[in-house]
Design a protein around this motif. Sequence first.
Motif, PDB file in Angstrom:
ATOM      1  N   CYS A  52     -16.002  34.657  28.416  1.00  0.00           N
ATOM      2  CA  CYS A  52     -16.384  33.247  28.296  1.00  0.00           C
ATOM      3  C   CYS A  52     -16.673  32.633  29.659  1.00  0.00           C
TER       4      CYS A  52
ATOM      5  N   ILE B 257     -12.191  30.719  18.911  1.00  0.00           N
ATOM      6  CA  ILE B 257     -11.057  31.374  19.565  1.00  0.00           C
ATOM      7  C   ILE B 257      -9.748  30.697  19.168  1.00  0.00           C
TER       8      ILE B 257
ATOM      9  N   ARG C   9      -6.865  42.280  25.068  1.00  0.00           N
ATOM     10  CA  ARG C   9      -8.094  41.681  24.547  1.00  0.00           C
ATOM     11  C   ARG C   9      -8.324  40.283  25.125  1.00  0.00           C
ATOM     12  N   GLU C  10      -7.237  39.557  25.353  1.00  0.00           N
ATOM     13  CA  GLU C  10      -7.361  38.189  25.893  1.00  0.00           C
ATOM     14  C   GLU C  10      -8.082  38.172  27.238  1.00  0.00           C
TER      15      GLU C  10
ATOM     16  N   VAL D  14     -11.693  38.207  26.528  1.00  0.00           N
ATOM     17  CA  VAL D  14     -12.121  36.913  25.988  1.00  0.00           C
ATOM     18  C   VAL D  14     -12.288  35.888  27.119  1.00  0.00           C
TER      19      VAL D  14
ATOM     20  N   ILE E  60     -19.532  38.027  25.783  1.00  0.00           N
ATOM     21  CA  ILE E  60     -18.137  37.940  25.338  1.00  0.00           C
ATOM     22  C   ILE E  60     -17.725  39.208  24.597  1.00  0.00           C
TER      23      ILE E  60
ATOM     24  N   TYR F 124      -6.615  32.607  17.296  1.00  0.00           N
ATOM     25  CA  TYR F 124      -5.324  32.747  17.982  1.00  0.00           C
ATOM     26  C   TYR F 124      -4.336  31.649  17.591  1.00  0.00           C
TER      27      TYR F 124
ATOM     28  N   ILE G  13     -14.863  42.050  25.688  1.00  0.00           N
ATOM     29  CA  ILE G  13     -13.763  42.526  24.839  1.00  0.00           C
ATOM     30  C   ILE G  13     -13.781  44.051  24.745  1.00  0.00           C
TER      31      ILE G  13
ATOM     32  N   VAL H 179     -10.802  28.071  27.658  1.00  0.00           N
ATOM     33  CA  VAL H 179     -10.403  29.148  26.749  1.00  0.00           C
ATOM     34  C   VAL H 179      -8.911  29.417  26.880  1.00  0.00           C
TER      35      VAL H 179
END
Length: 343
Positions: A139, A245, A131-132, A135, A117, A249, A121, A152
């Motif tokens: 994942c 996460i 960045r998402e 992620v 993970i 967020y 990133i 996610v």
Amino acid sequence: MKSYSPTALRQRFAFGPAAARTAALWPGVLVCAVIALAATFIAEHHGGPQLLYALLIGLACNFLANVPRVSAGVAACARTGLRCGVALLGARITVDQVARLGLATGVGIVCSVVGTIVFGIVLAKAMRRPREEGVVSGCAVGICGASAALAVAAALPPTKENERFTLLAVVGVTLLSTLAMVLYPLLLTALHAPPQAAGIFLGGTIHDIAQVVAAGLILGPEAGETATIVKLFRVALLVPIVAVIAVLYRDRAAASLGARVPAFPPFLLWFLFFVALTSLGVIGPATAAAANATSRWLLVAAIGAAGIKTHFSDLMQLGWRPVVLLLGETVFIALAVFAWSMA
């Protein structure tokens, strides 16, 4: 064809509020169910990944996204149905299965997953991607493929960009998982890997659980059992990772939704609840199998719904960088697990 809102349905047919909402949702839910049935039929009779078929059929039905009578039910399948499917994954796992791995193996798997993970990133930042995307892809590759990508995404802000990348991640990890199912057993056989080490490698690297089981059984029952247990432990890591996460967020998700977002997603609590019931023996093998089948159906319907909401051209706009991202993460976790499992 004329469509009715829940209020109009209630006035026209004297429905109660709950019945009116259900009546407003069923056309879209029925469409997603048909897509799930079609994808399952193709997968069972012609082989291939069920989730990928559902996504492709959903993309082909994108024209339905602008039909008011259908859109509400499709949105419910894409979000509520998805979360229910993830929650039911907990019925696959028991505390005893996780304990059987041993401390060293458990720590190794956790480090591999977290490292993947973090690598995702960093790689996303290096390629100037959000960045998402790192992620979601990290994942998906590190935990449990398409199921992790969807889980996610449910914890991230529900933006068009996140939905679009999640679908591409589902396609990518499904194809890579199928490829790994064929290539990894050949590689391990050529290296004369011991059954337990081979099982740890397969369970610690292949993305989707169905492909893990298939690849493990190619190498024999011991490797197959070890691979399945390791994979289930990776699935269990979905809870703490998605919870972290969701906390990170939370403010952005609340801003996107215009409403307060709980610190710990309720579907993760249900996941833990089903793990506890299965561990205590309250859920027997037959019920667990039914829960697993229901979970799979809900996830297939959810990915079909996500496909309906996305135009194929939207996926093409992402370009080649997400593909490199998924490939890089897949190679990273394979090298990481190989390094310590074969030591």
